[in-house]
Design a protein around this motif. Structure first.
Motif, PDB file in Angstrom:
ATOM      1  N   GLU A  22      38.721  45.153  41.119  1.00 29.56           N
ATOM      2  CA  GLU A  22      39.061  43.936  40.380  1.00 29.56           C
ATOM      3  C   GLU A  22      40.009  44.241  39.222  1.00 29.56           C
ATOM      4  O   GLU A  22      40.977  43.513  38.986  1.00 29.56           O
ATOM      5  CB  GLU A  22      37.796  43.262  39.854  1.00 29.56           C
ATOM      6  N   GLU A  23      39.748  45.330  38.511  1.00 26.53           N
ATOM      7  CA  GLU A  23      40.616  45.718  37.395  1.00 26.53           C
ATOM      8  C   GLU A  23      42.023  46.048  37.898  1.00 26.53           C
ATOM      9  O   GLU A  23      43.016  45.666  37.273  1.00 26.53           O
ATOM     10  CB  GLU A  23      40.037  46.916  36.648  1.00 26.53           C
ATOM     11  N   VAL A  26      43.877  42.805  38.710  1.00 27.55           N
ATOM     12  CA  VAL A  26      44.329  42.137  37.491  1.00 27.55           C
ATOM     13  C   VAL A  26      45.577  42.830  36.950  1.00 27.55           C
ATOM     14  O   VAL A  26      46.554  42.179  36.566  1.00 27.55           O
ATOM     15  CB  VAL A  26      43.211  42.094  36.427  1.00 27.55           C
ATOM     16  N   GLU A  29      48.554  42.015  39.177  1.00 22.55           N
ATOM     17  CA  GLU A  29      48.990  40.631  38.968  1.00 22.55           C
ATOM     18  C   GLU A  29      49.794  40.508  37.676  1.00 22.55           C
ATOM     19  O   GLU A  29      50.812  39.811  37.619  1.00 22.55           O
ATOM     20  CB  GLU A  29      47.799  39.669  38.959  1.00 22.55           C
ATOM     21  N   LYS A  30      49.343  41.180  36.614  1.00 19.63           N
ATOM     22  CA  LYS A  30      50.086  41.165  35.352  1.00 19.63           C
ATOM     23  C   LYS A  30      51.452  41.820  35.530  1.00 19.63           C
ATOM     24  O   LYS A  30      52.454  41.333  35.004  1.00 19.63           O
ATOM     25  CB  LYS A  30      49.307  41.894  34.255  1.00 19.63           C
ATOM     26  N   SER A  66      46.401  32.479  34.660  1.00 15.46           N
ATOM     27  CA  SER A  66      45.613  33.676  34.357  1.00 15.46           C
ATOM     28  C   SER A  66      45.069  33.670  32.932  1.00 15.46           C
ATOM     29  O   SER A  66      44.293  34.551  32.563  1.00 15.46           O
ATOM     30  CB  SER A  66      46.457  34.931  34.574  1.00 15.46           C
TER      31      SER A  66
END
Length: 136
Positions: A22-23, A26, A29-30, A66
């Protein structure tokens, strides 16, 4: 380019141990959102305003979805995008982006009028959920 590829593989391999799935998602995505932002800048410098605006729009939308943005910067960028739409005569998009900017900036103004809560840092007070703004 082979050295860059090897370095990327080494970094990515190390991420498996250091970060959860998950990290990592994220972070990627950033990174993708930042890439879209930089592409918008490149298109703007090269005079391709249509592509610059499209990439700026997607960047703003992703940041809003987000909840990873500075409300003041986001609102300024959104208001600037509305000016581009005005030059095209696209009043509907101009109004919508300006309304979104207004909605986000109002959360900053509300937070400022309430005063900062004890123990809340400056960065924490700026980042607020914005359920009323949407960027289509």
């Amino acid at each position: 380019s082979k050295q860059w590829y090897q370095r990327r593989v080494a970094i990515t391999a190390g991420m498996d141990e250091e970060f959860s799935s998950e990290e990592r998602n994220v972070m990627f995505e950033k990174l993708y959102t930042n890439t879209l932002f930089y592409l918008a800048q490149v298109y703007g410098v090269n005079g391709d305003n249509k592509q610059a605006a499209a990439h700026c729009h997607i960047t703003l939308q992703r940041q809003l979805e987000s909840d990873d943005f500075d409300p003041l910067d986001w609102s300024l960028n959104c208001a600037t995008l509305s000016q581009y739409y005005l030059t095209l005569g696209n009043y509907r998009s101009a109004r919508h982006t300006l309304s979104s900017a207004s909605s986000v900036i109002s959360t900053v103004e509300e937070a400022g009028s309430d005063g900062e809560e004890e123990g809340e840092g400056e960065g924490e007070s700026k980042k607020k959920k914005v359920p009323t703004a949407t960027l289509r």
